[in-house]
Design a protein around this motif. Structure first.
Motif, short mmCIF file in Angstrom:
data_model
loop_
_atom_site.label_atom_id
_atom_site.label_comp_id
_atom_site.label_asym_id
_atom_site.label_seq_id
_atom_site.Cartn_x
_atom_site.Cartn_y
_atom_site.Cartn_z
N LEU A 1 3.10 -12.37 1.67
CA LEU A 1 2.59 -11.08 1.20
C LEU A 1 2.88 -9.98 2.22
CD1 LEU A 1 0.99 -9.58 -0.95
CD2 LEU A 1 -1.11 -10.32 0.17
N GLU B 1 -5.67 -11.51 -1.24
CA GLU B 1 -4.31 -11.50 -1.78
C GLU B 1 -4.20 -10.51 -2.94
OE1 GLU B 1 -0.86 -14.73 -2.94
OE2 GLU B 1 -2.94 -15.28 -3.28
N LEU B 2 -5.15 -10.57 -3.85
CA LEU B 2 -5.12 -9.66 -5.00
C LEU B 2 -5.28 -8.21 -4.57
CD1 LEU B 2 -5.17 -9.06 -8.06
CD2 LEU B 2 -7.65 -9.47 -8.00
N GLN C 1 -2.16 -6.81 -3.08
CA GLN C 1 -1.15 -6.55 -4.10
C GLN C 1 -1.45 -5.25 -4.85
OE1 GLN C 1 -1.51 -10.24 -6.25
NE2 GLN C 1 0.25 -11.16 -5.23
N TYR D 1 -5.56 -5.32 -13.05
CA TYR D 1 -4.27 -5.35 -12.35
C TYR D 1 -3.19 -5.91 -13.27
CZ TYR D 1 -0.69 -6.75 -8.95
OH TYR D 1 0.48 -6.92 -8.26
N LYS E 1 6.51 -8.96 2.00
CA LYS E 1 6.80 -8.11 0.84
C LYS E 1 6.36 -6.67 1.07
CE LYS E 1 6.70 -11.66 -2.77
NZ LYS E 1 6.07 -12.12 -4.03
N ILE E 2 5.22 -6.52 1.74
CA ILE E 2 4.74 -5.16 2.01
C ILE E 2 5.70 -4.45 2.96
CG2 ILE E 2 2.86 -3.80 3.00
CD1 ILE E 2 0.97 -6.12 2.15
N ALA F 1 -3.83 -8.04 3.92
CA ALA F 1 -3.00 -9.23 4.06
C ALA F 1 -3.30 -9.97 5.37
CB ALA F 1 -1.52 -8.85 4.00
N GLU G 1 8.68 -3.24 1.12
CA GLU G 1 8.40 -2.01 0.37
C GLU G 1 8.42 -0.79 1.29
OE1 GLU G 1 7.94 -1.42 -2.90
OE2 GLU G 1 8.56 -3.50 -3.24
N ALA H 1 -2.87 -2.11 2.68
CA ALA H 1 -2.41 -3.40 2.15
C ALA H 1 -2.13 -4.39 3.27
CB ALA H 1 -1.16 -3.20 1.29
N MET I 1 -0.61 -2.39 -2.55
CA MET I 1 0.84 -2.26 -2.45
C MET I 1 1.38 -1.53 -3.68
SD MET I 1 3.72 -5.15 -1.54
CE MET I 1 3.19 -6.27 -2.83
N ALA I 2 0.87 -1.88 -4.86
CA ALA I 2 1.31 -1.22 -6.09
C ALA I 2 0.93 0.26 -6.09
CB ALA I 2 0.69 -1.91 -7.30
#
Length: 374
Positions: A167, A132-133, A136, A105, A170-171, A151, A174, A147, A139-140
């Motif tokens: 988190l 969490e990872l 992310q 990542y 943020k999603i 979360a 997006e 995602a 999401m990317a």
């Protein structure tokens, strides 16, 4: 003597750690965690692990410890080899797959990162850091629904963990779903008011919806030093077209930190874009007092002088710039244009100073001719 004794204690401690770790491994006890220090001490720890691996090349605990230490170094050169070496020894370790996912990542290799996250889950590594990872990564990859699920699984481990709510917010940002994003950020803010990342996300949304009161309030929670956080606020306001507010904030930053060159450069550019050439010039010149090699500020000052019809000052700035970097083509071409303006204006002034005489021949009137003949 005290310094020598401290070094001696450090060497003895490392030696005890290696011996104790070897004994634990030999008798099947839980491996002793090697301490993680900063800088050169951390490198010594890594070197100690590598030396121990010479005698214990198959020891998975040492291999895992090496990988986790490299993770704490933000994955330096050789990290992938360490991960591959560990996974070659044991492929069914969820924690190793988590570290591999984090590594890929960090390198932007999202497909590999996703696969290792799936493997980490398959082998039972389901910690908060994992969720969490994985969220992310998803999401990317624009896999927003999945995602959100990850979360929320992160949140289910600890309802008071604000990072899971951050988190989620943020999603939703997006996705473009403002209301649930704002709700998630508010919940996170209630749990933790001193995370600049969270506060900036919340500020961005308040600015987007035009909530002046809350946007002003949230700024009070951003740290005053270093001024980078306040600069992030300025950038957010510019993104929302709030140029005058951004200029005010920049001037506030410069009151407490007059040598903040990033603020000076941004302020000079904003003044220039607004057509406020005098403050643009003075701000650019303040920047050059701090760093005379800021060529873009010399260029901006020259352009501002040109726009305000102070051509000789503009030429001086262009020439100063070219004296530092003679290959600056834009500056040279712009200076040539200013020279042409000056030449044209001088010629025009010279022409206008010459008296104008009407030298066109005139014919005599017919009546006057007859009278003369008589």
């Amino acid at each position: 003597m005290q310094i020598k004794f401290s070094i001696f204690k450090l060497l003895v401690s490392c030696w005890i750690i290696l011996i104790t770790g070897s004994c634990n491994l030999r008798y099947g006890q839980h491996p002793l965690e090697l301490p993680v220090f900063d800088g050169s001490i951390n490198e010594m720890t890594l070197e100690a692990i590598n030396r121990s691996l010479i005698d214990n090349p198959q020891n998975i605990n040492l291999l895992k410890r090496k990988v986790s230490l490299m993770a704490s170094f933000s994955w330096p050169i050789g990290s992938q080899e360490a991960i591959d070496e560990a996974l070659n020894k044991v492929d069914d370790d969820g924690e190793l797959h988590f570290y591999a996912s984090d590594y890929y990542y960090s390198k932007g290799q999202l497909a590999a990162a996703r696969q290792h996250s799936v493997d980490a889950s398959q082998y039972g590594f389901l910690t908060g850091d994992y969720f969490e990872l994985y969220a992310q990564i998803l999401m990317a990859l624009n896999e927003f629904d999945e995602a959100i699920i990850q979360a929320k699984r992160f949140e289910s481990l600890d309802a008071k963990n604000y990072r899971s709510l951050l988190l989620q917010g943020k999603i939703f940002v997006e996705i473009g779903d403002t209301i649930p994003a704002l709700q998630a950020f508010k919940k996170a803010f209630d749990l933790q008011k001193n995370d600049p990342d969270l506060n900036l996300e919340l500020l961005d949304l308040y600015l987007a919806v035009g909530d002046t009161a809350n946007s002003s309030n949230i700024q009070t929670y951003l740290p005053d030093t270093p001024p980078n956080w306040r600069m992030e606020t300025v950038k957010l306001k510019l993104n929302h077209g709030m140029t005058n507010d951004a200029i005010k904030d920049l001037n506030d930053i410069l009151l407490s930190n007059p040598d903040n060159i990033e603020s000076l450069k941004m302020l000079a550019n904003l003044y220039f874009k607004q057509g406020r050439f005098e403050p643009a010039i003075s701000t650019a010149l303040e920047t050059l007092k701090i760093d005379s090699l800021e060529l873009n500020m010399r260029l901006l000052a020259a352009r501002a002088y040109d726009k305000s019809f102070r051509y000789q000052s503009a030429i001086d700035q262009y020439q100063s710039l070219l004296a530092i970097d003679s290959t600056f083509k834009i500056a040279r071409s712009e200076m040539d244009l200013v020279f042409r303006k000056v030449t044209y204006l001088r010629l025009k002034q010279e022409q206008e100073s010459i008296p104008v005489f009407d030298l066109t021949p005139r014919r005599r009137e017919q009546g006057n001719v007859n009278n003369n003949l008589e």
